[in-house]
Design a protein around this motif. Structure first.
Motif, short mmCIF file in Angstrom:
data_model
loop_
_atom_site.label_atom_id
_atom_site.label_comp_id
_atom_site.label_asym_id
_atom_site.label_seq_id
_atom_site.Cartn_x
_atom_site.Cartn_y
_atom_site.Cartn_z
N LEU A 44 0.82 -1.21 0.00
CA LEU A 44 0.00 0.00 0.00
C LEU A 44 0.86 1.26 0.00
N LEU A 45 1.91 1.29 0.79
CA LEU A 45 2.79 2.47 0.78
C LEU A 45 3.51 2.61 -0.56
N GLN A 46 3.84 1.48 -1.19
CA GLN A 46 4.48 1.55 -2.50
C GLN A 46 3.53 2.14 -3.55
N ARG A 47 2.26 1.76 -3.48
CA ARG A 47 1.25 2.36 -4.38
C ARG A 47 1.18 3.87 -4.19
N LEU A 48 1.18 4.30 -2.94
CA LEU A 48 1.13 5.73 -2.66
C LEU A 48 2.39 6.44 -3.17
N ALA A 49 3.54 5.80 -2.98
CA ALA A 49 4.80 6.39 -3.46
C ALA A 49 4.78 6.51 -4.98
N ASP A 50 4.22 5.52 -5.64
CA ASP A 50 4.16 5.53 -7.11
C ASP A 50 3.33 6.68 -7.65
N VAL A 51 2.30 7.06 -6.90
CA VAL A 51 1.42 8.15 -7.39
C VAL A 51 1.66 9.47 -6.66
N ALA A 52 2.63 9.49 -5.75
CA ALA A 52 2.87 10.69 -4.92
C ALA A 52 3.11 11.94 -5.75
N ASP A 53 3.89 11.84 -6.80
CA ASP A 53 4.18 13.03 -7.62
C ASP A 53 2.94 13.49 -8.38
N LEU A 54 2.06 12.56 -8.72
CA LEU A 54 0.82 12.93 -9.40
C LEU A 54 -0.15 13.62 -8.47
N LEU A 55 -0.09 13.24 -7.18
CA LEU A 55 -1.00 13.83 -6.20
C LEU A 55 -0.63 15.27 -5.88
N GLY A 56 0.64 15.63 -6.07
CA GLY A 56 1.09 17.00 -5.87
C GLY A 56 1.03 17.38 -4.45
#
Length: 170
Positions: free
Chosen positions: A158-170
């Motif tokens: 779950l944390l890896q998923r968040l890290a993968d989209v972190a830059d998109l989330l801004g």
């Protein structure tokens, strides 16, 4: 393996629904953990306590800053992480709910929920992209010490998923 080698000495209920009185606890070993990891564990404790007591985490944090249950004062870094989560709590819960797919927050073990909330706060609002793998590793290590056997894998995913989209989330 005999029953005596598997039995950690904890009382078991005689029948379903019976209260169990615990006489002693078996704490997880924190001797091999870095000071940063221990600071994160202290912050997880605050989030866990707030969740268990149904209180605001900042109120629990203030209690812990005045009177701590541990022998040492709450580290500044732990307080920073709790405040960071509190500032972004709604967004973090939304992201965790979205990316956990079939696991609503309320169904997750309370320790995992606290770990994931704190880990998400750090990943999304406190560290650079280069630091994210190390942060995920820290929370996986904490899950290994504090939670169930399957928790490290769940926390990692779950944390890896968040890290993968972190830059998109801004």
């Amino acid at each position: 393996m005999t029953d005596s080698t598997r039995d950690p000495g904890l009382p078991l209920p005689a029948r379903d629904g019976e209260d169990v009185s615990f006489e002693r606890t078996i704490p997880g070993s924190t001797q091999r953990l870095s000071s940063r990891t221990r600071e994160r564990i202290r912050a997880v404790d605050v989030l866990f306590e707030a969740d268990a007591r149904g209180m605001d985490e900042l109120a629990v944090l203030e209690e812990r800053l005045v009177r701590t249950a541990a022998q040492t004062a709450l580290p500044d870094r732990a307080a920073h992480l709790v405040r960071l989560h509190a500032e972004h709590a709604d967004e973090i819960d939304e992201q965790l709910s979205t990316h956990a797919r079939d696991w609503p927050l309320r169904r997750m073990p309370a320790v995992d929920r606290a770990l994931l909330r704190l880990g998400a706060a750090e990943l999304l609002h406190d560290v650079s992209a280069a630091e994210r793998p190390a942060i995920i590793g820290e929370y996986v290590k904490i899950a290994d010490v504090l939670s169930t056997d399957s928790s490290p894998r769940f926390v990692n995913g779950l944390l890896q998923r968040l890290a993968d989209v972190a830059d998109l989330l801004g």
